[in-house]
Write an enzyme that holds these catalytic residues in place. Structure first.
Site, PDB file in Angstrom:
ATOM      1  N   ASP A 189       0.809  -1.217   0.000  1.00  0.00           N
ATOM      2  CA  ASP A 189       0.000   0.000   0.000  1.00  0.00           C
ATOM      3  C   ASP A 189       0.843   1.268   0.000  1.00  0.00           C
ATOM      4  O   ASP A 189       2.072   1.215   0.181  1.00  0.00           O
ATOM      5  CB  ASP A 189      -0.964   0.010   1.199  1.00  0.00           C
ATOM      6  CG  ASP A 189      -0.317  -0.487   2.500  1.00  0.00           C
ATOM      7  OD1 ASP A 189       0.920  -0.518   2.561  1.00  0.00           O
ATOM      8  OD2 ASP A 189      -1.052  -0.833   3.427  1.00  0.00           O
ATOM      9  N   ASN A 241      -7.683  -3.523  14.584  1.00  0.00           N
ATOM     10  CA  ASN A 241      -9.051  -3.852  14.177  1.00  0.00           C
ATOM     11  C   ASN A 241      -9.086  -4.990  13.148  1.00  0.00           C
ATOM     12  O   ASN A 241     -10.109  -5.255  12.538  1.00  0.00           O
ATOM     13  CB  ASN A 241      -9.754  -2.613  13.602  1.00  0.00           C
ATOM     14  CG  ASN A 241      -9.029  -2.045  12.380  1.00  0.00           C
ATOM     15  OD1 ASN A 241      -8.068  -2.643  11.890  1.00  0.00           O
ATOM     16  ND2 ASN A 241      -9.469  -0.908  11.893  1.00  0.00           N
TER      17      ASN A 241
END
Ligand code: F6R
Length: 254
Positions: free
Chosen positions: A67, A136
Site C-alpha cells: 500500500d 481492528n
C-alpha cells in the site's frame, strides 16, 4: 493456518527473517509482497545483517508492496516508498527498478490501481506475502467493511487508522485521508502468507482472525481460507489465544 509463538519482538523478527530468507534461497527470483509499519522493521534489520554477512542475495528478487498513502511522493519521509528504501532496499542489492509501491501521486488513482494489479500479474503473482495486522484486524489498508475488496483500490482511511498513524506526522491534519492498497484478493492470491503480530494491542485481532468467523468485519479472518499461512506472534499478541485455547507449546494448527 499455523501459529508460531515467539518469546518477544526480537525472537519474532528472527523467526520471520528466517522464513523470508528460506524463500529467497529456495527461489532467488522470488516475488516478495512486502509491508511497512513498525512490525516488520526487526525482520528487515535481520535480513540486512545476513545480506552484509554474505548469506543472502537480493539481486534477482522482485518486490511489490501492499500500500501507499494517496498524495505523498516517494520522497516524503512518511511515504511507504521512503520507508521501504530506508528500512530495506537501500541496504541490500535489490534492483530499485524491481521494487514496486503504488504511486501515491498518480493523477488518476483508479488507473494507478489497475496498473498495479497488472504489475502483480505480469510478475506471475506473489510467492510470499508479508503482512502486519491492525488492532481492528486490517491487512494492508483493507479496513473492516461489509465486503472483501478483490483488487488494488483507493480507500478512505478510518479515523482510528489516521489517529494511530498521526504519531508519525507533525499533526493529524497532515495524515493523508486516502490510500491505495492491494485488495484482499491480491493478498489471497499469494502462494504463501506470513503474518506478524507483536504486542498486546494486537491480541484481540489475532484471536478473532485465527479463531473467529470469516468476515470482512475482521479482514485478516479471510486468511483462514488460504492453504499456506504462517502467523508469528509474540506472547503479548497471543494473550487471548493462550486464554481461550489449550495451546501450551509447539506450533498450533488451526
Ligand atoms: C503496512 C500495512 C498495515 C500494517 C498494520 C500494522 O504496509 O499495510 O496493514 O501492517 O497497520 O502496523 P504496525 O506494524 O505498525 O502495527
Amino acid at each position: 493456518m499455523k501459529i508460531y509463538a515467539a518469546k518477544d519482538y526480537s525472537d519474532l523478527s528472527r523467526k520471520a527473517a528466517n522464513l523470508i530468507s528460506a524463500q529467497i534461497i529456495m527461489k532467488p527470483d522470488a516475488v516478495l509482497g512486502l509491508a511497512t509499519g513498525s512490525t516488520p522493521v526487526g525482520a528487515y534489520k535481520q535480513l540486512i545483517a545476513w545480506y552484509e554477512e554474505g548469506d543472502l542475495d537480493f539481486s534477482r528478487i522482485r518486490s511489490v508492496n501492499l500500500d501507499e498513502y494517496k498524495g505523498l511522493s516517494g520522497e516524503h519521509d512518511q511515504s511507504y516508498r521512503y520507508f521501504m528504501n530506508h528500512n530495506l532496499f537501500n541496504h541490500v542489492n535489490i534492483r530499485k527498478e524491481d521494487t514496486n509501491v503504488p504511486n501515491g501521486l498518480a493523477e488518476d488513482a483508479e488507473a494507478e490501481c489497475v496498473r498495479y494489479n497488472g504489475v502483480i500479474a505480469a510478475m506471475g503473482g506473489i510467492d510470499l506475502q508479508l503482512l502486519g495486522i491492525g488492532g481492528n484486524g486490517h491487512i494492508g489498508f483493507n479496513e473492516p467493511s461489509s465486503v472483501f475488496e478483490k483488487g488494488t483500490h483507493v480507500v478512505t482511511l478510518t479515523e482510528e487508522t489516521r489517529q494511530s498513524n498521526a504519531r508519525f506526522f507533525a499533526s493529524i491534519d497532515e495524515v493523508p485521508t486516502h490510500a491505495l492498497t492491494m485488495g484482499v484478493g491480491n493478498i489471497m492470491s499469494a502462494r504463501k502468507i506470513l503474518l506478524l503480530a507483536s504486542g498486546e494491542a494486537k491480541a484481540k485481532a489475532v484471536y478473532d482472525s485465527c479463531f473467529g468467523s470469516v468476515t470482512p468485519n475482521v479482514p485478516a479472518s479471510v486468511l483462514q481460507l488460504h492453504s499456506d499461512v504462517v502467523v508469528i506472534a509474540d506472547e503479548a499478541a497471543l494473550t487471548l489465544v493462550r486464554e481461550k485455547t489449550d495451546w501450551k507449546d509447539g506450533i498450533y494448527e488451526v
